[in-house]
Write a protein that holds these residues in place. Structure first.
Motif, short mmCIF file in Angstrom:
data_model
loop_
_atom_site.label_atom_id
_atom_site.label_comp_id
_atom_site.label_asym_id
_atom_site.label_seq_id
_atom_site.Cartn_x
_atom_site.Cartn_y
_atom_site.Cartn_z
N MET A 1 75.06 54.79 -55.91
CA MET A 1 74.12 55.90 -56.10
C MET A 1 72.84 55.56 -55.33
O MET A 1 72.28 54.48 -55.51
N ASP A 3 68.82 55.83 -54.13
CA ASP A 3 67.60 55.79 -54.94
C ASP A 3 67.11 57.18 -55.33
O ASP A 3 66.63 57.38 -56.44
N LEU A 6 69.30 58.51 -58.13
CA LEU A 6 68.98 57.79 -59.35
C LEU A 6 67.70 58.33 -59.97
O LEU A 6 67.65 58.62 -61.17
N GLU A 9 68.24 61.75 -61.52
CA GLU A 9 69.00 61.66 -62.77
C GLU A 9 68.11 61.18 -63.92
O GLU A 9 68.24 61.66 -65.05
N ALA A 22 61.62 54.12 -60.37
CA ALA A 22 62.63 54.38 -59.34
C ALA A 22 62.01 55.09 -58.14
O ALA A 22 62.32 54.79 -56.99
N GLU A 26 61.80 53.67 -54.43
CA GLU A 26 62.40 54.47 -53.36
C GLU A 26 61.42 54.71 -52.21
O GLU A 26 61.77 54.57 -51.04
#
Length: 66
Positions: A1, A3, A6, A9, A22, A26
């Motif tokens: 998956m 960044d 992720l 989500e 995250a 990223e």
């Protein structure tokens, strides 16, 4: 998956602090920039993927104190 997926989500799941981390990882940015990007993603996801949010808009961010 990757960044970005992720982070999206985590936003959808209402996991705000992990989502900020995250996003920061990223983009390689600090907290203030991550917060700005979080807001842009939240707004986009509320439009594009509304049914995937785990919390209604009014409850999102409740009990998150900065």
């Amino acid at each position: 998956m990757n960044d970005e997926i992720l982070a999206d989500e985590l936003v959808l799941a209402g996991k705000i602090v992990p989502a900020l981390g995250a996003i920061g990882a990223e983009l390689g940015c600090g907290l203030h920039e991550a917060i700005d990007e979080f807001q842009r993603r939240y707004d986009r996801l509320r439009t594009e993927r509304l049914n995937e949010f785990t919390l209604p808009h009014g409850d999102y961010g409740r009990n998150v104190h900065t």
